[in-house]
Design a protein around this motif. Structure first.
Motif, PDB file in Angstrom:
ATOM      1  N   THR A  78       0.826  -1.207   0.000  1.00  0.00           N
ATOM      2  CA  THR A  78       0.000   0.000   0.000  1.00  0.00           C
ATOM      3  C   THR A  78       0.861   1.257   0.000  1.00  0.00           C
ATOM      4  O   THR A  78       0.643   2.188  -0.784  1.00  0.00           O
ATOM      5  N   TYR A  79       1.852   1.310   0.892  1.00  0.00           N
ATOM      6  CA  TYR A  79       2.674   2.508   1.009  1.00  0.00           C
ATOM      7  C   TYR A  79       3.644   2.661  -0.152  1.00  0.00           C
ATOM      8  O   TYR A  79       4.031   3.782  -0.499  1.00  0.00           O
ATOM      9  N   LEU A  80       4.039   1.551  -0.751  1.00  0.00           N
ATOM     10  CA  LEU A  80       4.891   1.645  -1.936  1.00  0.00           C
ATOM     11  C   LEU A  80       4.178   2.431  -3.028  1.00  0.00           C
ATOM     12  O   LEU A  80       4.758   3.342  -3.639  1.00  0.00           O
ATOM     13  N   VAL A  81       2.910   2.086  -3.265  1.00  0.00           N
ATOM     14  CA  VAL A  81       2.134   2.790  -4.287  1.00  0.00           C
ATOM     15  C   VAL A  81       1.786   4.197  -3.820  1.00  0.00           C
ATOM     16  O   VAL A  81       1.876   5.172  -4.577  1.00  0.00           O
ATOM     17  N   LEU A  82       1.405   4.330  -2.563  1.00  0.00           N
ATOM     18  CA  LEU A  82       0.972   5.625  -2.043  1.00  0.00           C
ATOM     19  C   LEU A  82       2.057   6.688  -2.152  1.00  0.00           C
ATOM     20  O   LEU A  82       1.806   7.822  -2.568  1.00  0.00           O
ATOM     21  N   THR A  83       3.285   6.327  -1.791  1.00  0.00           N
ATOM     22  CA  THR A  83       4.353   7.322  -1.731  1.00  0.00           C
ATOM     23  C   THR A  83       5.151   7.441  -3.025  1.00  0.00           C
ATOM     24  O   THR A  83       5.766   8.481  -3.272  1.00  0.00           O
ATOM     25  N   ASN A  84       5.140   6.401  -3.857  1.00  0.00           N
ATOM     26  CA  ASN A  84       6.034   6.403  -5.015  1.00  0.00           C
ATOM     27  C   ASN A  84       5.335   6.384  -6.362  1.00  0.00           C
ATOM     28  O   ASN A  84       6.003   6.443  -7.405  1.00  0.00           O
ATOM     29  N   LEU A  85       4.010   6.307  -6.376  1.00  0.00           N
ATOM     30  CA  LEU A  85       3.315   6.236  -7.658  1.00  0.00           C
ATOM     31  C   LEU A  85       3.567   7.460  -8.536  1.00  0.00           C
ATOM     32  O   LEU A  85       3.862   7.315  -9.731  1.00  0.00           O
ATOM     33  N   PRO A  86       3.486   8.703  -8.010  1.00  0.00           N
ATOM     34  CA  PRO A  86       3.778   9.845  -8.881  1.00  0.00           C
ATOM     35  C   PRO A  86       5.198   9.814  -9.444  1.00  0.00           C
ATOM     36  O   PRO A  86       5.422  10.171 -10.604  1.00  0.00           O
TER      37      PRO A  86
ATOM     38  N   ALA B 251       9.444   1.119   2.652  1.00  0.00           N
ATOM     39  CA  ALA B 251       9.022   1.048   1.247  1.00  0.00           C
ATOM     40  C   ALA B 251       9.539   2.208   0.399  1.00  0.00           C
ATOM     41  O   ALA B 251      10.130   1.973  -0.667  1.00  0.00           O
ATOM     42  N   PRO B 252       9.353   3.491   0.816  1.00  0.00           N
ATOM     43  CA  PRO B 252       9.866   4.567  -0.042  1.00  0.00           C
ATOM     44  C   PRO B 252      11.386   4.578  -0.141  1.00  0.00           C
ATOM     45  O   PRO B 252      11.939   4.927  -1.183  1.00  0.00           O
ATOM     46  N   TYR B 253      12.060   4.162   0.953  1.00  0.00           N
ATOM     47  CA  TYR B 253      13.522   4.140   0.906  1.00  0.00           C
ATOM     48  C   TYR B 253      14.013   3.031  -0.024  1.00  0.00           C
ATOM     49  O   TYR B 253      14.955   3.233  -0.803  1.00  0.00           O
ATOM     50  N   VAL B 254      13.368   1.851   0.055  1.00  0.00           N
ATOM     51  CA  VAL B 254      13.739   0.748  -0.831  1.00  0.00           C
ATOM     52  C   VAL B 254      13.547   1.153  -2.291  1.00  0.00           C
ATOM     53  O   VAL B 254      14.414   0.915  -3.143  1.00  0.00           O
ATOM     54  N   ALA B 255      12.407   1.788  -2.583  1.00  0.00           N
ATOM     55  CA  ALA B 255      12.139   2.214  -3.958  1.00  0.00           C
ATOM     56  C   ALA B 255      13.178   3.230  -4.433  1.00  0.00           C
ATOM     57  O   ALA B 255      13.674   3.144  -5.564  1.00  0.00           O
ATOM     58  N   ALA B 256      13.513   4.198  -3.589  1.00  0.00           N
ATOM     59  CA  ALA B 256      14.500   5.214  -3.970  1.00  0.00           C
ATOM     60  C   ALA B 256      15.890   4.598  -4.139  1.00  0.00           C
ATOM     61  O   ALA B 256      16.623   4.934  -5.067  1.00  0.00           O
ATOM     62  N   TYR B 257      16.246   3.681  -3.238  1.00  0.00           N
ATOM     63  CA  TYR B 257      17.580   3.080  -3.260  1.00  0.00           C
ATOM     64  C   TYR B 257      17.770   2.168  -4.481  1.00  0.00           C
ATOM     65  O   TYR B 257      18.855   2.140  -5.081  1.00  0.00           O
ATOM     66  N   LEU B 258      16.701   1.442  -4.863  1.00  0.00           N
ATOM     67  CA  LEU B 258      16.826   0.463  -5.938  1.00  0.00           C
ATOM     68  C   LEU B 258      16.564   1.044  -7.329  1.00  0.00           C
ATOM     69  O   LEU B 258      16.687   0.331  -8.325  1.00  0.00           O
TER      70      LEU B 258
ATOM     71  N   ILE C  83      12.763   0.788 -15.927  1.00  0.00           N
ATOM     72  CA  ILE C  83      11.693  -0.166 -15.649  1.00  0.00           C
ATOM     73  C   ILE C  83      12.252  -1.441 -15.030  1.00  0.00           C
ATOM     74  O   ILE C  83      11.607  -2.098 -14.206  1.00  0.00           O
ATOM     75  N   GLU C  84      13.489  -1.810 -15.400  1.00  0.00           N
ATOM     76  CA  GLU C  84      14.101  -3.012 -14.826  1.00  0.00           C
ATOM     77  C   GLU C  84      14.305  -2.856 -13.328  1.00  0.00           C
ATOM     78  O   GLU C  84      14.096  -3.807 -12.553  1.00  0.00           O
ATOM     79  N   GLN C  85      14.724  -1.663 -12.899  1.00  0.00           N
ATOM     80  CA  GLN C  85      14.912  -1.420 -11.467  1.00  0.00           C
ATOM     81  C   GLN C  85      13.574  -1.398 -10.737  1.00  0.00           C
ATOM     82  O   GLN C  85      13.450  -1.952  -9.642  1.00  0.00           O
ATOM     83  N   TRP C  86      12.559  -0.793 -11.327  1.00  0.00           N
ATOM     84  CA  TRP C  86      11.233  -0.782 -10.706  1.00  0.00           C
ATOM     85  C   TRP C  86      10.623  -2.187 -10.681  1.00  0.00           C
ATOM     86  O   TRP C  86       9.869  -2.536  -9.767  1.00  0.00           O
ATOM     87  N   ARG C  87      10.955  -3.007 -11.674  1.00  0.00           N
ATOM     88  CA  ARG C  87      10.456  -4.392 -11.684  1.00  0.00           C
ATOM     89  C   ARG C  87      10.921  -5.136 -10.441  1.00  0.00           C
ATOM     90  O   ARG C  87      10.146  -5.864  -9.810  1.00  0.00           O
ATOM     91  N   LEU C  88      12.184  -4.945 -10.065  1.00  0.00           N
ATOM     92  CA  LEU C  88      12.701  -5.588  -8.861  1.00  0.00           C
ATOM     93  C   LEU C  88      11.945  -5.110  -7.623  1.00  0.00           C
ATOM     94  O   LEU C  88      11.629  -5.907  -6.728  1.00  0.00           O
ATOM     95  N   VAL C  89      11.648  -3.820  -7.576  1.00  0.00           N
ATOM     96  CA  VAL C  89      10.888  -3.281  -6.445  1.00  0.00           C
ATOM     97  C   VAL C  89       9.530  -3.960  -6.338  1.00  0.00           C
ATOM     98  O   VAL C  89       9.089  -4.367  -5.250  1.00  0.00           O
ATOM     99  N   PHE C  90       8.836  -4.140  -7.464  1.00  0.00           N
ATOM    100  CA  PHE C  90       7.505  -4.749  -7.456  1.00  0.00           C
ATOM    101  C   PHE C  90       7.574  -6.234  -7.083  1.00  0.00           C
ATOM    102  O   PHE C  90       6.669  -6.754  -6.413  1.00  0.00           O
ATOM    103  N   ILE C  91       8.608  -6.920  -7.517  1.00  0.00           N
ATOM    104  CA  ILE C  91       8.758  -8.337  -7.169  1.00  0.00           C
ATOM    105  C   ILE C  91       8.990  -8.481  -5.666  1.00  0.00           C
ATOM    106  O   ILE C  91       8.428  -9.379  -5.010  1.00  0.00           O
ATOM    107  N   ILE C  92       9.820  -7.626  -5.104  1.00  0.00           N
ATOM    108  CA  ILE C  92      10.042  -7.648  -3.653  1.00  0.00           C
ATOM    109  C   ILE C  92       8.732  -7.398  -2.919  1.00  0.00           C
ATOM    110  O   ILE C  92       8.397  -8.082  -1.936  1.00  0.00           O
ATOM    111  N   ALA C  93       7.955  -6.435  -3.391  1.00  0.00           N
ATOM    112  CA  ALA C  93       6.662  -6.128  -2.762  1.00  0.00           C
ATOM    113  C   ALA C  93       5.743  -7.347  -2.796  1.00  0.00           C
ATOM    114  O   ALA C  93       5.064  -7.655  -1.804  1.00  0.00           O
TER     115      ALA C  93
END
Length: 514
Positions: free
Chosen positions: A305-313, A441-448, A454-464
């Protein structure tokens, strides 16, 4: 017939749900405004140039102290022109915050949010949820309006304000749980709590495009001034309408008050009726499998939930290349779907329980299976969308959030099932632990995602997805919808299941997993 069920429509319990709905809309408006405003606040060209200069200093790029240096720098600036980069649709603001600094601004809210969860629940149970909800929200609105001044004064001042806003909002869910433990009849529990908490998604739906419009038309500072003002207006409304219990309400009818009170016999005491010397059964809390099932599931579900909430924009800007207006519009779609999912969950859960199609435990687990497996699958799918599939990615993220809304008929209301008299404290404990996901969640998304690919964001979504499914497994093993013996109000020294209209609310003797 004093205890006959009065209709929900136009009742005072519905009015409480409606005003609470508006409160949660404001709650999330003050929470997510930063996610959109940051797109306008950050000077993305400056940040990307700074990254090149840092790489240069580390030996990745050789820059001469001659005219060649100027040529390379000029080429770097040109490479970030609207025609040549993925930042072409980003508005360049006044702050050169790095990706990690941006992530810290987003996660700082959750640092404060985590601190006040348990105190909020304890205070709401002891004194009632009305004022525990009211005054912190008023403070959050004031702090929101101070954010533009703080941001321009010092980065640390903005972080401090976001932590304070998090602390103020941290008491809200526990206090509302305490209110519903006194107001919600068991057979309407999922509908009332679901409708109230669905306000958070409508707040997000409205805030995303509104904040984008304000950024584009006036400036990013207007986001904080306008939404802060709305928060203050809501506080005035809540002050005059809300009450801690049906017995404290000036507007409720006698028939409705008697119905609510009779339906909760054996589950809660009247506010202030508990012996002041009677402590909370903390050891029972920490040794209860159903409590831990909610806490673990809550924590894992919050990651998605927070991954999408904070990082979707940010995702829509960096990967999908939407401009600020499109970003605000499309960022709202997943949360509109989330709102719909929450209300479907509440109505469906109460229908299945009232008609005795499934018992409470099975209803909660069934909805969590659909919510978390569906969300995990859709997020992973979004991570595999390729070039030219921006709208497919938006559709999958929208589906992920919509399906995940079913969790509001699952673990969210579950504390009121198993321990209504301690619902505020227990939800405070659960939300305190679950807020770790809001920090991570926001730190993981920013760090990765340093390169915004899209390849880096794919890893974030798989972890989620992995986190979501782990929480589901734990909940299926240990979760329950049964009123726990240690949470029942003693009736002549004997614990008894509570009946309402000949329907067992505590009907989970066949409490098996799904």
């Amino acid at each position: 017939m004093a205890n006959a069920q009065p209709p929900l429509c136009c009742s005072m319990r519905f009015v409480m749900a409606l005003v609470g709905f508006l409160g949660f809309a404001n709650l999330y408006a003050l929470r997510v405004n930063m996610s959109v405003a940051m797109v306008c606040m950050v000077n993305h060209s400056a940040v990307d140039l700074l990254k090149i200069e840092l790489e240069s200093a580390e030996g990745f790029v050789v820059m001469m102290e001659s005219n060649e240096s100027f040529a390379i720098e000029t080429e770097s600036i040109e490479s970030f022109s609207p025609e040549n980069t993925t930042t072409r649709n980003l508005v360049d603001g006044e702050f050169a915050w790095t990706k990690r600094e941006q992530g810290f601004v987003l996660l700082s809210f959750f640092i404060g949010y985590m601190i006040t969860q348990i105190p909020g629940g304890v205070l709401a149970e002891r004194f009632g949820g009305k004022h525990v909800f009211l005054w912190p929200m008023f403070g959050a609105a004031i702090c929101t309006m101070l954010c533009p001044i703080a941001a321009r004064f010092h980065f640390g001042a903005l972080i401090a304000l976001r932590i304070l806003i998090g602390m103020a909002e941290g008491v809200v869910y526990p206090s509302m749980h305490a209110i519903w433990s006194q107001w919600a009849p068991p057979l309407e529990r999922s509908k009332l709590t679901g409708f109230t908490y669905a306000g958070s998604q409508i707040g997000t739906v409205i805030t995303m495009p509104l904040a984008a419009f304000l950024c584009d038309a006036i400036g990013w500072h207007a986001v904080f001034y306008v939404l802060g003002a709305f928060g203050i207006l809501w506080c005035i409304l809540w002050f005059f309408i809300a009450s801690n219990t049906p017995n404290h309400s000036r507007f409720i009818g006698e028939r409705e008050r008697d119905y609510i009170n009779s339906s909760l016999v054996g589950q809660v005491e009247q506010l202030g009726g508990r012996n002041k010397k009677e402590g909370k059964p903390w050891l029972k809390f920490i040794s209860s499998g159903p409590v831990w099932a909610i806490v673990i599931c809550h924590t894992c579900a919050n990651f998605g939930t927070y991954l999408v909430l904070t990082n979707l924009p940010t995702f829509m800007s960096e990967v999908l290349n939407f401009d600020i207006k499109s970003n605000g519009l499309f960022s709202a779609f997943p949360f509109l779907a989330f709102w719909l999912g929450i209300n479907v969950a509440g109505v469906s859960a109460d229908f299945l329980i009232t008609k005795r199609i499934l018992n409470t435990t099975h209803v909660r687990k069934l909805l969590m299976i659909i919510a978390l497996t569906g969300q995990a699958s859709a997020l992973v799918g979004a991570g595999f969308c390729g070039q030219g599939q921006q709208f497919l990615a938006v559709g999958l993220i929208t589906a992920a959030q919509g399906i995940s809304g079913l969790q509001y008929g699952g673990y969210i209301v579950n504390m009121v099932d198993i321990a209504p008299r301690y619902a505020g404290t227990l939800f405070g404990i659960s939300n305190c632990v679950a807020t770790i996901s809001g920090i991570v969640a926001p730190y993981v998304a920013a760090y990765l995602t340093p390169d915004k690919t899209i390849e880096q964001w794919r890893l974030v979504f798989i972890i989620a997805a992995g986190v979501l499914l782990s929480g589901l497994v734990f909940y299926l093993i240990f979760g329950s919808g049964q009123l726990q013996q240690w949470a029942a109000v003693p009736t002549e020294g004997v614990y008894r299941p509570v009946r309402v209209k000949d329907t067992y609310i505590d009907d989970d003797n066949e409490d098996s997993g799904i």
